[in-house]
Design a protein around this motif. Structure first.
Motif, mmCIF file in Angstrom:
data_model
loop_
_atom_site.group_PDB
_atom_site.id
_atom_site.type_symbol
_atom_site.label_atom_id
_atom_site.label_comp_id
_atom_site.label_asym_id
_atom_site.label_seq_id
_atom_site.Cartn_x
_atom_site.Cartn_y
_atom_site.Cartn_z
ATOM 1 N N ASP A 254 -6.544 3.999 0.496
ATOM 2 C CA ASP A 254 -7.883 3.552 0.223
ATOM 3 C C ASP A 254 -8.528 4.721 -0.598
ATOM 4 O OD1 ASP A 254 -10.337 2.838 0.474
ATOM 5 O OD2 ASP A 254 -10.662 2.879 2.566
ATOM 6 N N PRO A 255 -8.814 4.461 -1.900
ATOM 7 C CA PRO A 255 -9.341 5.626 -2.674
ATOM 8 C C PRO A 255 -10.918 5.916 -2.456
ATOM 9 C CG PRO A 255 -9.356 3.298 -3.814
ATOM 10 C CD PRO A 255 -8.409 3.228 -2.606
ATOM 11 N N LEU B 113 -3.760 12.322 -4.330
ATOM 12 C CA LEU B 113 -3.829 10.812 -4.005
ATOM 13 C C LEU B 113 -2.536 10.044 -3.224
ATOM 14 C CD1 LEU B 113 -5.664 9.893 -7.284
ATOM 15 C CD2 LEU B 113 -6.676 10.035 -4.714
ATOM 16 N N LEU B 114 -1.523 10.696 -3.739
ATOM 17 C CA LEU B 114 -0.285 9.830 -3.461
ATOM 18 C C LEU B 114 0.744 10.418 -2.541
ATOM 19 C CD1 LEU B 114 0.985 9.358 -7.501
ATOM 20 C CD2 LEU B 114 -0.326 7.428 -5.872
ATOM 21 N N PRO B 115 1.115 9.389 -1.856
ATOM 22 C CA PRO B 115 2.080 9.949 -0.574
ATOM 23 C C PRO B 115 3.430 10.823 -1.196
ATOM 24 C CG PRO B 115 2.710 7.858 -1.250
ATOM 25 C CD PRO B 115 1.416 8.180 -1.813
ATOM 26 N N THR B 116 4.014 11.510 -0.314
ATOM 27 C CA THR B 116 5.145 12.317 -0.889
ATOM 28 C C THR B 116 6.268 11.866 -1.228
ATOM 29 O OG1 THR B 116 5.707 13.009 1.191
ATOM 30 C CG2 THR B 116 4.145 14.472 0.207
ATOM 31 N N THR B 117 6.549 10.515 -0.840
ATOM 32 C CA THR B 117 7.806 9.711 -1.081
ATOM 33 C C THR B 117 7.465 8.452 -1.607
ATOM 34 O OG1 THR B 117 7.685 8.754 1.321
ATOM 35 C CG2 THR B 117 9.063 10.573 0.960
ATOM 36 N N ALA B 118 8.307 7.933 -2.524
ATOM 37 C CA ALA B 118 8.023 6.724 -3.043
ATOM 38 C C ALA B 118 9.207 5.896 -3.241
ATOM 39 C CB ALA B 118 7.494 6.959 -4.512
ATOM 40 N N ARG B 119 8.967 4.412 -3.645
ATOM 41 C CA ARG B 119 10.438 3.650 -3.780
ATOM 42 C C ARG B 119 11.078 4.228 -5.167
ATOM 43 N NH1 ARG B 119 8.643 -2.020 -3.987
ATOM 44 N NH2 ARG B 119 6.809 -1.550 -4.978
ATOM 45 N N ALA B 120 12.302 3.776 -5.084
ATOM 46 C CA ALA B 120 13.102 4.171 -6.488
ATOM 47 C C ALA B 120 12.461 3.089 -7.493
ATOM 48 C CB ALA B 120 14.490 3.717 -5.963
ATOM 49 N N TRP B 121 12.645 3.837 -8.690
ATOM 50 C CA TRP B 121 12.407 3.319 -9.861
ATOM 51 C C TRP B 121 13.463 2.583 -10.395
ATOM 52 C CZ3 TRP B 121 7.621 3.188 -12.353
ATOM 53 C CH2 TRP B 121 7.553 2.760 -13.735
ATOM 54 N N PRO B 122 13.362 1.283 -11.335
ATOM 55 C CA PRO B 122 12.200 0.542 -11.429
ATOM 56 C C PRO B 122 11.706 -0.150 -10.245
ATOM 57 C CG PRO B 122 14.113 -0.421 -12.796
ATOM 58 C CD PRO B 122 14.668 0.726 -11.929
ATOM 59 N N ALA C 27 -14.746 6.075 -7.066
ATOM 60 C CA ALA C 27 -14.142 7.323 -6.119
ATOM 61 C C ALA C 27 -14.871 8.431 -6.622
ATOM 62 C CB ALA C 27 -12.579 7.319 -6.251
ATOM 63 N N ASP C 28 -15.621 8.412 -7.905
ATOM 64 C CA ASP C 28 -16.181 9.649 -8.260
ATOM 65 C C ASP C 28 -15.355 10.651 -8.796
ATOM 66 O OD1 ASP C 28 -18.603 10.819 -8.805
ATOM 67 O OD2 ASP C 28 -18.836 12.036 -7.113
ATOM 68 N N TRP C 29 -14.105 10.182 -9.533
ATOM 69 C CA TRP C 29 -13.588 10.987 -10.191
ATOM 70 C C TRP C 29 -14.015 11.387 -11.540
ATOM 71 C CZ3 TRP C 29 -8.321 7.598 -10.014
ATOM 72 C CH2 TRP C 29 -7.901 7.396 -8.911
ATOM 73 N N PRO C 30 -13.610 12.635 -12.130
ATOM 74 C CA PRO C 30 -14.179 13.035 -13.471
ATOM 75 C C PRO C 30 -13.639 11.820 -14.471
ATOM 76 C CG PRO C 30 -12.858 14.825 -12.487
ATOM 77 C CD PRO C 30 -12.737 13.663 -11.490
ATOM 78 N N LEU C 31 -14.422 11.887 -15.516
ATOM 79 C CA LEU C 31 -14.411 10.771 -16.427
ATOM 80 C C LEU C 31 -12.877 10.761 -17.074
ATOM 81 C CD1 LEU C 31 -15.879 8.527 -18.111
ATOM 82 C CD2 LEU C 31 -16.820 10.283 -19.855
ATOM 83 N N ALA C 32 -12.531 11.837 -17.665
ATOM 84 C CA ALA C 32 -11.062 11.893 -18.281
ATOM 85 C C ALA C 32 -10.008 11.227 -16.929
ATOM 86 C CB ALA C 32 -10.681 13.213 -18.474
ATOM 87 N N ASP C 33 -10.013 11.544 -15.788
ATOM 88 C CA ASP C 33 -9.099 11.145 -14.917
ATOM 89 C C ASP C 33 -9.289 9.603 -14.685
ATOM 90 O OD1 ASP C 33 -8.461 13.816 -14.462
ATOM 91 O OD2 ASP C 33 -9.408 13.783 -12.472
ATOM 92 N N ARG C 34 -10.527 9.176 -14.863
ATOM 93 C CA ARG C 34 -10.806 7.551 -14.667
ATOM 94 C C ARG C 34 -9.902 6.858 -15.931
ATOM 95 N NH1 ARG C 34 -16.914 7.349 -14.208
ATOM 96 N NH2 ARG C 34 -17.553 9.437 -13.557
ATOM 97 N N LEU C 35 -10.268 7.550 -16.975
ATOM 98 C CA LEU C 35 -9.456 6.827 -18.076
ATOM 99 C C LEU C 35 -7.964 7.007 -18.159
ATOM 100 C CD1 LEU C 35 -11.434 8.132 -21.529
ATOM 101 C CD2 LEU C 35 -11.496 5.835 -20.386
#
Length: 400
Positions: free
Chosen positions: A9-10, A379-388, A318-326
């Protein structure tokens, strides 16, 4: 939707008890999109072309709604749905599959779903569409009385008899009352599509109720390219045209100059530059940001612009800096074009996390370019699904 990565939830740190239950509201036409991919060239007159891939998904405004929902925003959509199998499929895919609130939507008896066939080849697409304008609802779909139960509230209690699927509400004659589009739900933000000479009553209402209005615009068929002919622009927090549209509306010959000119009319001007990325100007502070595009092999560009807007809306709320939003908006758009089917290709946090995990392990990466996305670490969890990762399905629906 992705279930392998815990939901993010951002806006979690910003939520308060009296906030609107809806993060983003939008309205428009839902199409059934049938997308053919893997074509070596455009179809030739008088011949049959075989595509190596095919996908189907809700399209039109559903592209944007799905992209928002997959990024963790509580999304409400007001749309008409056909009472055919296509309409039922689109309703179920959006409500049950994506968790989108359709309490402001309705099914129109005797009206068939609009359909678009899209052919993707050589990095571009050609589309053929058919549909008829939906008649206005004769009853308030949700807020103006006792609504048809939808979503989780409509499911039978555990152990009770009855099907899990709930049919969408059908418009029926009813006493006049406040109904959409004049009374949209309270929301943090709303997304509008501007058109010359057209004002949507709900836009002004949503803005007065505190929603931040994000708007894009289509090609001006009149050829006037007059900002004063976009009455709802006055209600916008952010305006997001592409480079050609921005330059025509501002009579400039440079996208960046166009962005600065637009920032004199709206608080946030964002100009998308295609393969060159995006440029934005904060009209309140004068700050500007530019982020290059991420190079990817595009399978199907359908809905990439909608995904970009969804990513930018997420970062803004989420009130991020402008460059992060872009940067985030460009990343989500880049991930989406690697799949077919506009709405089904929209990435969620699982796809973002997998990309970030993978890209940091690839040899030859520019450290400065990676630093541009370092904000993802928080923002992200430490584990993620395999790519692709694969999302889109090749048919309207499998029988269970």
């Amino acid at each position: 939707m992705s279930t392998e990565t815990p939901g993010i939830d951002p806006l979690l740190a910003l939520r308060a008890p009296r906030d609107p239950s809806c993060d983003v509201f939008l309205t428009g036409t839902v199409f059934l999109d049938i997308v053919f991919t893997g074509l070596d060239s455009a179809p030739v007159r008088g011949t049959e072309s075989w595509a190596r891939g095919m996908g189907s998904s809700p399209g039109g405004v559903a592209n944007m709604a799905t992209a928002l929902a997959r990024l963790g925003l509580r999304t409400s959509l007001a749309a008409a749905f056909g009472d055919d199998h296509y309409g039922e499929y689109c309703w179920d895919a959006l409500e049950q599959g994506e968790g989108i609130d359709l309490s402001m939507s309705h099914t129109v008896p005797g009206w068939h779903s609009p359909v678009t066939v899209s052919m993707a080849y050589e990095g571009e697409r050609t589309m053929v569409s058919h549909g008829h304008e939906a008649p206005a609802p004769t009853a308030a779909p949700a807020a103006a009385g006792a609504p048809e139960p939808t979503g989780a509230a409509a499911q039978p209690p555990a152990g009770a008899a009855g099907p899990a699927h709930v049919a969408p509400p059908v418009s029926e004659p009813a006493a006049p009352g406040p109904a959409f589009p004049r009374c949209p739900p309270r929301a943090r933000a709303a997304i509008a599509s501007l058109a010359p000479g057209r004002a949507e009553p709900w836009v002004a209402t949503a803005a007065r109720d505190g929603a931040l209005i994000f708007a894009d615009v289509g090609w001006d068929e009149t050829g006037r390219w007059d900002l004063d002919a976009l009455p709802d622009l006055a209600h916008c927090e952010a305006f997001l045209p592409n480079a050609e549209e921005a330059m025509r509306y501002t009579r400039t010959d440079c996208p960046r100059a166009a962005a600065h000119a637009l920032a004199e009319r709206v608080p946030l001007a964002v100009v998308t530059l295609g393969a060159e990325g995006a440029y934005a100007v904060d009209g309140r502070t004068g700050a500007a940001a530019a982020v290059p595009a991420i190079e990817v092999e595009a399978l199907d560009p359908t809905g990439a612009g909608d995904v970009f807007v969804a990513g930018f809306v997420t970062g803004t709320l989420a009130d991020w800096p402008l460059a992060d939003r872009l940067a985030f908006a460009g990343l989500t758009a880049a991930l989406s074009v690697q799949e077919f089917g506009g709405s089904l290709s929209a990435p969620g946090w699982a796809e973002v996390a997998a990309w970030w995990q993978r890209i940091r392990t690839c040899a030859g990466q520019d450290p400065a370019a990676l630093e541009r996305y370092a904000f993802l670490d928080d923002l992200l969890p430490t584990t993620a699904r395999a790519w692709p990762l694969r999302r889109a399905v090749p048919t309207i629906g499998f029988r269970q």
